[in-house]
Design a protein around this motif. Structure first.
Motif, short mmCIF file in Angstrom:
data_model
loop_
_atom_site.label_atom_id
_atom_site.label_comp_id
_atom_site.label_asym_id
_atom_site.label_seq_id
_atom_site.Cartn_x
_atom_site.Cartn_y
_atom_site.Cartn_z
N UNK A 788 -46.78 -11.63 -56.80
CA UNK A 788 -46.24 -11.59 -55.65
C UNK A 788 -44.97 -12.62 -55.64
N UNK A 789 -45.43 -13.59 -56.28
CA UNK A 789 -44.37 -14.81 -56.42
C UNK A 789 -43.38 -14.33 -57.35
N UNK A 790 -43.47 -13.64 -58.35
CA UNK A 790 -42.30 -13.34 -59.15
C UNK A 790 -41.56 -12.47 -58.67
N UNK A 791 -42.10 -11.18 -57.71
CA UNK A 791 -41.24 -10.28 -56.91
C UNK A 791 -40.46 -11.07 -55.96
N UNK A 793 -39.28 -14.31 -55.92
CA UNK A 793 -38.35 -14.81 -56.67
C UNK A 793 -37.18 -13.89 -57.08
N UNK A 794 -37.53 -12.82 -57.61
CA UNK A 794 -36.48 -11.71 -57.95
C UNK A 794 -35.57 -11.34 -56.89
N UNK A 795 -36.11 -11.00 -55.68
CA UNK A 795 -35.62 -10.63 -54.42
C UNK A 795 -34.77 -11.84 -53.71
N UNK A 796 -35.06 -13.13 -53.68
CA UNK A 796 -34.39 -14.18 -53.15
C UNK A 796 -33.36 -14.48 -53.93
N UNK A 797 -33.48 -14.55 -55.21
CA UNK A 797 -32.42 -15.13 -56.05
C UNK A 797 -30.89 -14.83 -56.03
N UNK A 798 -30.89 -13.60 -55.40
CA UNK A 798 -29.38 -13.29 -55.09
C UNK A 798 -28.88 -14.10 -54.34
N UNK A 853 -39.16 -14.38 -46.44
CA UNK A 853 -40.02 -13.71 -45.50
C UNK A 853 -40.13 -12.37 -45.55
N UNK A 854 -38.84 -11.71 -45.56
CA UNK A 854 -38.59 -10.30 -45.60
C UNK A 854 -38.92 -9.93 -47.24
N UNK A 855 -38.81 -10.58 -48.33
CA UNK A 855 -39.14 -10.21 -49.74
C UNK A 855 -40.51 -10.20 -49.75
N UNK A 856 -41.37 -11.20 -49.08
CA UNK A 856 -42.74 -11.16 -49.41
C UNK A 856 -43.43 -10.19 -48.42
N UNK A 857 -42.82 -9.55 -47.32
CA UNK A 857 -43.40 -8.15 -46.65
C UNK A 857 -43.10 -7.14 -47.54
N UNK A 858 -42.12 -7.08 -48.54
CA UNK A 858 -41.89 -5.96 -49.46
C UNK A 858 -42.75 -6.10 -50.85
N UNK A 859 -42.92 -7.43 -50.98
CA UNK A 859 -43.42 -7.62 -52.14
C UNK A 859 -45.25 -7.46 -52.06
N UNK A 860 -45.72 -7.87 -50.72
CA UNK A 860 -47.10 -7.64 -50.72
C UNK A 860 -47.63 -6.24 -50.35
N UNK A 861 -46.75 -5.13 -50.13
CA UNK A 861 -46.92 -3.84 -50.00
C UNK A 861 -47.80 -3.28 -51.24
N UNK A 862 -48.68 -2.61 -50.98
CA UNK A 862 -49.43 -1.89 -52.09
C UNK A 862 -48.61 -1.05 -52.91
N UNK A 863 -48.59 -1.28 -54.09
CA UNK A 863 -47.67 -0.17 -54.86
C UNK A 863 -47.89 1.38 -54.87
N UNK A 864 -49.23 1.36 -54.36
CA UNK A 864 -49.53 3.03 -54.27
C UNK A 864 -48.49 3.48 -53.22
N UNK A 865 -48.45 2.85 -52.06
CA UNK A 865 -47.68 3.29 -50.74
C UNK A 865 -46.31 3.74 -51.34
N UNK A 866 -45.68 2.58 -52.06
CA UNK A 866 -44.49 2.84 -52.20
C UNK A 866 -43.98 3.83 -53.46
N UNK A 867 -45.12 4.13 -54.28
CA UNK A 867 -44.81 5.02 -55.29
C UNK A 867 -45.40 6.31 -55.10
N UNK A 868 -46.19 6.53 -54.21
CA UNK A 868 -47.02 7.96 -54.04
C UNK A 868 -46.00 9.10 -53.65
N UNK A 869 -44.68 8.82 -53.00
CA UNK A 869 -43.88 9.83 -52.61
C UNK A 869 -42.65 9.95 -53.73
N UNK A 870 -42.42 10.99 -53.90
CA UNK A 870 -41.10 11.16 -54.93
C UNK A 870 -40.46 12.27 -54.23
#
Lengths: 870, 112
Positions: A788-791, A793-798, A853-870
C-alpha cells in the motif's frame, strides 16, 4: 470560364468578401457585372484589372448593398440548448460529489471576493458623496526640519485663506474648518459633551452635508448660530425635534449663548470629516486674535477650484505664501504649502517627506488583488476538474460528432455548462454573502450592504457570471471538441495531449503558488502587527490608565492626586499634558548650548509633574529623574533622540531653554514611542514646571484593573461632581490606533484560509480522479506484490512535485511584496526565512495529506474489485 | 421637383436605361454613361442608385440569360416604368419652365 487560364480569374479573396457582405438578392448580378468588367479590363493588363476589381468591391461596401445583419439567420439551433441544459443537469446529478466539489469551490471563491469587493467599494466611497468633491482641494503645509525630515500638517494660518479669497481668481470659494473639539452643549442645564467643529459658512455650500432643517446658505452666517446633528437634536428634544429644535438657545462651555439655526444629518462612516455640531468660525476667530498671525497654524483650509486646468497654477502660486509673509520673523520655519484633492485625502493620506506616499489605498489595492486571486484560484479549479474528467464525456462528444455536431456546437455546449454552473454559484454566493455580511461587518467595522435594488449590483453579479463563465469555460470548450471521434467512441480513456496535462499541472502550480503567497503575506502581516502591539515602547503600558481632567479639576490636581494615592489599587499618579504614546505638542523655540542659531528644530514638549517617570515606568539612562525634594521646576529631562540632536556627549547639566524658560538638563530618558511605528521617534523635552497645565492624570494601578477603575471613578466623581468621567487604558488606546492593521490581519488570515481551502478542493478532485483512472494499474501492481505504501508514494509523488514547484515560485514574489510592505514601518520585524518555510510546510502538508488520503483509498481497494471488470 | 424626388445621377441613370431599352444591365449602363457623358461611374455608386430607383418604383428589373463571360451569372435587365417616365417628364418640364423664365438679358454677358 473553365477554359480560361486560372490566373485570369478575378481575385477570389475579393469575391469572398463580396459574397460575405452583399445582400443575397443583389449578389448574382453584381458579381456577374464585376466579372464581366474584369474580363473586359484584362486587355489593359491583368494586374491592373485585379486592383480595379478589389477597388470596385470596396466601393460596393456601402448601405444599400450590405446585407441586413441577422444574428440568427434562417435555421436556428435553439432547440439544442434545451438538450444541453438537460444533459448538463444529468451529468451534475450523476457525479454528485464532483459537482458539489466544483460548486463549493466556486461559491467559496465568489462569496469571498464579493465580500472583499464590497469592502473595497466602500473604501472608495468614503468622501465620495460631495457633489463638488473633485473640485475641493485641501491645503497642507510641509515643515522642513533641520534634520532633513518634512512634517506635513493641516493646520494652516488663517490669513492664507483671506489672501486666497481676495487675490486668487482661480479659487471660487475658501472654507475654514477647525479640528474636532469636544465641547459641552447645554440646554436647560442638561449638558452633553459632543465633538464638533467650527466652520465658516462656505463649509455648508462647498461640501454636500445634508441639512434637515435650516438653510445651508445662511445657517452659519450669524456669529451666534449653532448647527446640531440629528442625533444631538434627538437627545435634547426627543422624537419631535423637527418642530422644536429651531431657534432654541444653547449654552456652549457654560460661556456663551447660541441659537439653533439648523440640523444636519450626521456625517456617517462615509465621511472623514465628522462632527456633531458646527459653530460659526467667525466666533472663534473673534475670540482668538492669534489666528490672524501668519506665524500660527489655525484651521484646516479648503479651496474650491472649479476649473481643473487651473489647479496647477494655484499650487504653484500658493507654495511660497507662508514663507513670503513670515519673512523676517525669527521663529519662521522653512515651509511650503501644497494642495491635495479632497476626495483623495482618505485613501492617500500618508505623506513621506512632504509627498503623498499612499495610505489606505495600499490596503485597498492589496485586497483587490486578493479578491482577483481568489476568483482566479476558483476558476482554475473549475477548469481543472472539467478537463480532467472530460474523458467521462468522451462518448457523448463522439456521439454528438457522429450525429453531425460541429465543433462549434460542442464548444457552445461546454460554454453553456460553464455559464450555468457559474450562474448557480453566483446565486448561491449572493445568498451566502447576504447571510455573512453582519459577521463580516463586525469584523471590519463597517456597515456594508449588498443592495439588490441597485442596478449596479445586478451588473456586477452578471459580470461575475460572465467573467467566471468565460474564464473557467474557455479551456474545456476549446479542448473537448478536438477529441477524435473514433477514439472517443471506442470508449475508455481518451489519451489527452501532452499539452493538456502540462497545462493542467501548470494551473495546479499556479493555484498553490497563490495560496503560498497569501500565506506568506498573512504570516508577515501577523508577525508585524504582533511586533507592533508587543514592542517595548519605552514605557510600561499595562495597567496604566489616563483620566482626563474635566472642569477645573486641573487646578486641584494635588488634592486629586492625594485622594487617588489613598486607594489601595493605585500605586503611582502623575499629571501629564497628553497620552505619552500619542503625543504631538511641539515648539520650535528650543535653544541649547552650542545650537547653530540658523537651524530650526521642532522639539516636542511634555508637561508633567515629578512623578511622571515612575508612573509610566520609563527608564532613566543618565542623570536622574525629577524629585519632589529638589527644586526641579526649571530642570528638564530629554530623550535619547533629543540628546543626539543637540549633540551632547554628556547632556547632564547643559543649559536648555524654550518658551522663554531657562533651565538645565538633569536626565536622559530612554526613547519611547510618541507616535505610531510608521514614524521615527521625535526629540522630546519633559518638564514639570507647571503641573496644573496637565490635561490628564496617568494612574498606575495594580493587576485588578476593573476594581481600580470603579474606585477611581468614585474618587473623581466625588471631587468633580457634574462632570463626565472620561478615561482610557493606555494599552487599549494603543491597540485601537492600529485598528486598520488589525482588520487587515484578520482579513488576510481569513482569505489565505479561503484560498487554501479552494486549492485543496481542487486537488482533492484531481487526486481522486487520477486514482480512479489508474485503478487498474494499481490493481495490477498490487497483484504483483506492491505494498500500500508503495502505491501511495507512486500516486502522491506527482502532486508533491507540483506543490514544491509552486513553493519555489511563490518565495521570490512573497519576499518582494512583503519587504515593500514592511518598508513603510520605521520600526519593523526583519523578514524571517522561517515565515517562508512555515508557509511552505503548511501548503505542502495540506496538499500531500489530501492527495495521500485519496490515494490511500485507492491503494487499499482489493485488486479483485478493480480487475474483475474488463 | 414636385412629388418626384430624383437626383441628378438618378436622372442620368433613368435616361440611360431608356436609351439602352432592352439591353440595359449593369455594365452596359456604366459604359453608355461613360461614353456619352464622359464621366467615370463606379460600380458601387451605380448599383446603389439602381436599387434605390427600383425601390422607388421608377425602374423594374428582371434576370436575363446566363453568359460565359460573366462566370455563369445572369444579367439583371432594367426597364423604365411608366411612373419613371412621368418622373423624367416632370423633371424636364420643370427645367423647361425655369429656362423659359430666364430673362434674355441674364445671359447677355456682352452687356457687362
Amino acid at each position: 470560364m473553365k477554359n480560361q487560364p486560372p490566373n485570369l480569374y478575378p481575385p477570389s479573396l475579393a469575391i469572398r468578401l463580396l459574397r460575405w457582405f452583399c445582400e443575397p438578392a443583389l449578389l448574382e448580378d453584381v458579381e456577374g457585372d464585376l466579372e464581366e468588367l474584369f474580363s473586359n479590363r484584362l486587355k489593359n493588363g491583368r494586374r491592373r484589372a485585379k486592383w480595379l476589381f478589389y477597388w470596385d468591391v470596396l466601393l460596393l461596401f456601402r448601405p444599400g448593398i450590405i446585407r441586413e445583419i441577422r444574428i440568427f439567420k434562417g435555421q436556428t439551433n435553439h432547440i439544442m440548448f434545451k438538450n444541453y441544459i438537460k444533459i448538463a443537469w444529468r451529468n451534475a446529478m450523476r457525479y454528485k460529489g464532483y459537482t458539489a466539489l466544483n460548486l463549493l469551490g466556486l461559491i467559496v471563491g465568489m462569496a469571498s471576493s464579493i465580500l472583499i469587493l464590497l469592502w473595497v467599494q466602500d473604501e472608495r466611497n468614503v468622501n465620495a458623496f460631495h457633489t463638488n468633491g473633485d473640485q475641493i482641494y485641501q491645503v497642507f503645509r510641509n515643515m522642513r526640519q533641520s534634520n532633513g525630515q518634512v512634517n506635513t500638517g493641516t493646520s494652516i494660518p488663517k490669513p492664507l485663506g483671506d489672501l486666497v479669497k481676495s487675490e486668487y481668481t482661480e479659487v471660487a470659494e475658501v472654507a475654514w474648518l477647525s479640528w474636532s473639539l469636544p465641547m459641552d452643549i447645554a440646554r436647560d442645564n442638561q449638558a452633553i459633551e459632543e465633538s464638533g467643529r467650527f466652520a465658516s459658512p462656505e463649509v455648508l455650500t462647498m461640501f454636500s452635508f445634508e441639512l434637515l432643517l435650516g438653510d445651508s446658505q445662511t445657517a452659519l452666517n450669524s456669529p451666534s448660530g449653532l448647527l446640531i446633528s440629528e442625533r444631538v437634536a434627538e437627545k435634547h428634544f426627543g422624537p419631535n425635534w423637527r418642530n422644536e429644535a429651531m431657534g432654541q438657545v444653547f449654552k456652549v462651555e457654560e460661556q456663551f449663548d447660541v441659537q439653533v439655526t439648523g440640523v444636519f444629518r450626521s456625517p456617517g462612516t462615509e465621511s472623514t470629516l465628522d462632527f456633531e455640531w458646527l459653530l460659526p468660525a467667525q466666533a472663534y476667530f473673534a475670540a482668538n486674535p492669534w489666528v490672524e498671525d501668519w506665524g500660527n497654524g489655525a484651521f484646516e483650509t479648503y479651496l474650491l477650484i472649479p476649473d481643473t486646468d487651473k489647479v496647477q497654477a494655484v499650487a504653484d502660486k500658493i507654495r511660497m505664501e507662508i514663507k513670503k509673509h513670515t519673512q523676517g520673523n525669527p521663529n519662521a520655519g522653512d515651509e511650503e504649502l501644497i494642495i491635495h484633492r479632497f476626495s483623495d485625502t482618505y485613501l492617500y493620506s500618508a505623506f513621506d517627506n512632504g509627498v503623498v506616499s499612499g495610505g489606505r489605498i495600499e490596503y485597498v489595492r492589496i485586497m483587490t488583488i486578493v479578491a482577483i486571486f481568489i476568483l482566479l484560484v476558483a476558476c482554475i479549479n473549475f477548469m481543472n476538474l472539467t478537463t480532467a474528467r472530460s474523458s467521462r464525456r468522451s462518448k457523448e462528444i463522439g456521439l454528438r460528432k457522429v450525429m453531425g455536431a460541429a465543433r462549434k456546437s460542442i464548444r457552445t455546449q461546454f460554454y453553456l455548462e460553464a455559464f450555468l454552473l457559474a450562474g448557480c454559484a453566483v446565486a448561491v454566493s449572493a445568498v451566502v454573502v447576504a447571510f455573512l455580511l453582519p459577521l463580516f461587518n463586525e469584523l471590519v467595522g463597517k456597515s456594508l450592504v449588498l443592495n439588490f435594488e441597485a442596478p449596479e449590483t445586478w451588473f456586477f453579479l452578471m459580470g461575475l457570471i460572465f467573467g467566471v463563465g468565460l474564464l473557467s469555460g474557455t479551456y474545456p470548450a476549446l479542448l473537448l471538441p478536438t477529441f477524435n471521434v473514433i477514439q472517443s467512441m471506442k470508449g475508455g480513456v481518451v489519451k489527452q495531449s501532452g499539452f493538456a496535462s502540462y497545462f493542467r499541472k501548470g494551473l495546479v502550480v499556479f493555484q498553490f503558488a497563490i495560496s503560498t503567497l497569501l500565506i506568506i503575506g498573512t504570516t508577515v502581516i501577523y508577525r508585524q502587527i504582533d511586533f507592533v502591539l508587543n514592542k517595548d515602547l519605552g514605557l510600561n503600558k499595562d495597567n496604566l490608565l489616563a483620566v482626563s481632567l474635566e472642569g477645573d479639576l486641573a487646578s486641584r490636581l494635588e488634592t486629586y492626586k492625594n485622594e487617588l494615592l489613598r486607594l489601595p489599587q493605585v500605586t503611582h499618579v502623575s499629571g501629564a499634558s497628553g497620552n505619552p504614546l500619542n503625543y504631538g505638542r511641539s515648539t520650535s523655540s528650543a535653544n541649547w548650548e552650542g545650537k547653530n542659531p540658523n537651524e530650526g528644530y521642532e522639539v516636542n514638549v511634555m508637561l508633567t509633574d515629578e512623578h511622571f517617570i515612575e508612573t509610566t515606568g520609563m527608564e532613566i539612562l543618565a542623570g536622574r529623574s525629577f524629585s519632589s525634594q529638589l527644586q526641579d521646576s526649571t530642570n528638564f529631562i530629554i530623550n535619547e533622540v533629543a540628546a543626539e540632536l543637540m549633540g551632547f556627549e554628556d547632556p547632564i547639566g547643559k543649559k536648555l531653554s524654550f518658551w522663554g524658560i531657562d533651565g538645565k538638563i538633569v536626565g536622559v530618558v530612554k526613547n519611547f514611542h510618541m507616535r505610531d511605528l510608521y514614524e521615527p521617534i521625535a526629540p522630546l523635552i519633559i518638564t514639570c514646571i507647571s503641573p496644573s497645565n496637565s490635561s490628564i492624570v496617568l494612574i498606575r494601578t495594580n493587576e485588578n484593573t476593573s476594581d481600580a477603575l470603579a474606585a477611581i471613578e468614585q474618587v473623581t466623581q466625588s471631587l468633580n461632581p457634574g462632570e463626565d468621567f472620561r478615561y482610557q487604558f493606555i494599552d487599549q488606546a494603543y491597540a485601537e490606533s492600529y485598528e486598520a492593521e488589525q482588520t487587515m490581519r484578520t482579513l488576510a488570515n481569513l482569505f489565505a484560509l479561503v484560498s487554501i481551502v479552494i486549492s485543496t478542493l481542487g486537488l482533492l478532485g484531481l487526486a481522486s480522479y487520477s486514482a480512479e483512472q489508474r485503478s487498474k494499474e494499481i490493481g495490477v501492481r498490487k497483484v504483483h506484490g506492491a505494498s500500500v505504501i508503495q502505491v501511495l508514494l507512486l500516486l502522491s509523488k506527482d502532486y508533491g512535485k507540483l506543490i514544491l514547484m509552486a513553493f519555489v515560485l511563490a518565495v521570490p514574489f512573497g519576499y518582494y511584496f512583503m519587504q515593500n510592505w514592511l518598508n513603510q514601518f520605521e520600526f519593523r520585524e526583519a523578514l524571517n526565512p522561517v515565515v517562508f518555510l512555515f508557509a511552505g510546510v503548511i501548503v505542502m502538508s495540506i496538499g500531500v495529506l489530501t492527495v495521500a488520503a485519496k490515494s490511500y483509498q485507492a491503494a487499499s481497494v482489493n485488486p479483485v474489485k478493480s480487475l474483475k471488470e474488463e | 421637383m414636385g412629388k418626384y424626388s430624383i437626383g441628378e445621377f438618378e436622372e442620368v441613370l433613368l435616361l440611360t436605361v431608356a436609351i439602352l431599352y432592352d439591353n440595359a444591365y449593369g455594365i452596359s449602363i456604366k459604359e453608355e454613361i461613360e461614353d456619352r457623358l464622359n464621366r467615370k461611374v463606379s460600380v458601387g455608386a451605380m448599383r446603389t442608385a439602381l436599387s434605390r430607383l427600383e425601390k422607388k418604383g421608377f425602374l423594374q428589373s428582371e434576370f436575363g440569360e446566363a453568359t460565359a463571360i460573366r462566370g455563369g451569372k445572369r444579367k439583371r435587365f432594367y426597364k423604365v416604368t411608366p411612373y419613371g417616365k412621368k418622373a423624367l417628364e416632370e423633371v424636364m418640364e420643370n427645367r423647361k419652365k425655369l429656362w423659359e423664365a430666364i430673362p434674355s438679358v441674364a445671359f447677355d454677358f456682352k452687356a457687362l
